[in-house]
Motif scaffolding. Sequence first.
Motif, mmCIF file in Angstrom:
data_model
loop_
_atom_site.group_PDB
_atom_site.id
_atom_site.type_symbol
_atom_site.label_atom_id
_atom_site.label_comp_id
_atom_site.label_asym_id
_atom_site.label_seq_id
_atom_site.Cartn_x
_atom_site.Cartn_y
_atom_site.Cartn_z
ATOM 1 N N THR A 124 0.853 -1.188 0.000
ATOM 2 C CA THR A 124 0.000 0.000 0.000
ATOM 3 C C THR A 124 0.892 1.242 0.000
ATOM 4 O O THR A 124 2.093 1.166 0.278
ATOM 5 N N GLU A 125 0.284 2.365 -0.270
ATOM 6 C CA GLU A 125 1.015 3.639 -0.268
ATOM 7 C C GLU A 125 1.636 3.903 1.104
ATOM 8 O O GLU A 125 2.782 4.336 1.213
ATOM 9 N N LYS A 126 0.889 3.641 2.164
ATOM 10 C CA LYS A 126 1.377 3.877 3.528
ATOM 11 C C LYS A 126 2.535 2.935 3.855
ATOM 12 O O LYS A 126 3.504 3.346 4.501
ATOM 13 N N GLU A 127 2.460 1.695 3.422
ATOM 14 C CA GLU A 127 3.555 0.740 3.656
ATOM 15 C C GLU A 127 4.830 1.201 2.957
ATOM 16 O O GLU A 127 5.932 1.120 3.517
ATOM 17 N N ILE A 128 4.677 1.733 1.755
ATOM 18 C CA ILE A 128 5.842 2.254 1.018
ATOM 19 C C ILE A 128 6.424 3.451 1.757
ATOM 20 O O ILE A 128 7.642 3.563 1.901
ATOM 21 N N GLU A 129 5.566 4.341 2.235
ATOM 22 C CA GLU A 129 6.046 5.507 2.985
ATOM 23 C C GLU A 129 6.832 5.083 4.221
ATOM 24 O O GLU A 129 7.879 5.664 4.529
ATOM 25 N N ILE A 130 6.337 4.086 4.921
ATOM 26 C CA ILE A 130 7.019 3.590 6.125
ATOM 27 C C ILE A 130 8.400 3.053 5.763
ATOM 28 O O ILE A 130 9.405 3.398 6.396
ATOM 29 N N ILE A 131 8.464 2.211 4.744
ATOM 30 C CA ILE A 131 9.740 1.620 4.337
ATOM 31 C C ILE A 131 10.724 2.701 3.918
ATOM 32 O O ILE A 131 11.885 2.700 4.339
ATOM 33 N N LEU A 132 10.286 3.628 3.092
ATOM 34 C CA LEU A 132 11.183 4.691 2.632
ATOM 35 C C LEU A 132 11.652 5.564 3.787
ATOM 36 O O LEU A 132 12.823 5.931 3.859
ATOM 37 N N TYR A 133 10.761 5.878 4.704
ATOM 38 C CA TYR A 133 11.128 6.733 5.835
ATOM 39 C C TYR A 133 12.140 6.022 6.739
ATOM 40 O O TYR A 133 13.158 6.598 7.118
ATOM 41 N N LEU A 134 11.864 4.784 7.074
ATOM 42 C CA LEU A 134 12.797 4.043 7.929
ATOM 43 C C LEU A 134 14.134 3.819 7.234
ATOM 44 O O LEU A 134 15.187 3.889 7.864
ATOM 45 N N ASN A 135 14.099 3.568 5.943
ATOM 46 C CA ASN A 135 15.337 3.332 5.202
ATOM 47 C C ASN A 135 16.169 4.599 5.066
ATOM 48 O O ASN A 135 17.385 4.569 5.185
ATOM 49 N N ASN A 136 15.536 5.731 4.825
ATOM 50 C CA ASN A 136 16.262 6.986 4.627
ATOM 51 C C ASN A 136 16.901 7.500 5.907
ATOM 52 O O ASN A 136 17.900 8.203 5.859
ATOM 53 N N LYS A 138 18.069 5.687 8.636
ATOM 54 C CA LYS A 138 19.164 4.830 9.115
ATOM 55 C C LYS A 138 19.364 4.893 10.632
ATOM 56 O O LYS A 138 20.420 4.554 11.134
ATOM 57 N N ILE A 139 18.362 5.377 11.352
ATOM 58 C CA ILE A 139 18.402 5.358 12.806
ATOM 59 C C ILE A 139 17.044 4.886 13.302
ATOM 60 O O ILE A 139 16.078 4.847 12.547
ATOM 61 N N GLN A 140 16.967 4.549 14.577
ATOM 62 C CA GLN A 140 15.720 4.059 15.136
ATOM 63 C C GLN A 140 14.704 5.202 15.225
ATOM 64 O O GLN A 140 15.040 6.299 15.649
ATOM 65 N N ARG A 141 13.483 4.916 14.803
ATOM 66 C CA ARG A 141 12.409 5.908 14.822
ATOM 67 C C ARG A 141 11.315 5.429 15.751
ATOM 68 O O ARG A 141 10.768 4.339 15.580
ATOM 69 N N ASN A 142 10.968 6.256 16.734
ATOM 70 C CA ASN A 142 9.941 5.856 17.683
ATOM 71 C C ASN A 142 8.548 6.131 17.112
ATOM 72 O O ASN A 142 8.397 6.737 16.053
ATOM 73 N N VAL A 143 7.554 5.683 17.844
ATOM 74 C CA VAL A 143 6.166 5.786 17.393
ATOM 75 C C VAL A 143 5.762 7.246 17.177
ATOM 76 O O VAL A 143 5.126 7.585 16.177
ATOM 77 N N ALA A 144 6.151 8.134 18.097
ATOM 78 C CA ALA A 144 5.787 9.550 17.972
ATOM 79 C C ALA A 144 6.375 10.165 16.703
ATOM 80 O O ALA A 144 5.714 10.940 16.005
#
Length: 193
Positions: A124-136, A138-144
Amino acid sequence: MQSVFIINFNSLYEILDEIKDNLSFKIIKFENEEDFQKNLDLDIVDYLVISKTNHKLLQNNNITNQNLLEFNDLPLSLKKLLEVINIKLIKLKFNQQSKTIIKGYELNLNSKFFSKDGLKLKLTEKEIEIILYLNNKKIQRNVADLQKNIWGYSANMETHTVETHIYRLRKKISDFFKDEKFILSHKNGYFID
């Protein structure tokens, strides 16, 4: 924002510079190919080169026809020139989005397929956004952080949306590709290593 590098073409640069507030791309001027070579920011990948001089030097520096705009039909109206530039930039964007490699997987933003070893998973579009954001990042991202940057929610809102999406995405990748380590979690948040 996409960039258009104008090399040894001062008159064109001056015209575009006058209307730059109305352009959908950034213009950057170089005096010659050597100046371009010396000052090119290698982190910029989404660019088009317009040069008035011989293109052999440019082609020797991995500037492909995909990134190079040549004018065969001169003179050209400003409207037609902008149309040609925009079409070329759209094609560049489409081609770049058709193959993004993340941790050995190929992500096609145009078709929304995530693939590896001949297997293709629709995202889905949201799943792609999550992957791209986490990949770009390169550090741990919390829920907030994910709430704010993916969903646009404030930090004091309910966190279950993020956790549910991450859980479902991880399960989807794990079930389909048998990869339980694509998105990792840590006490400080989520990340792609």
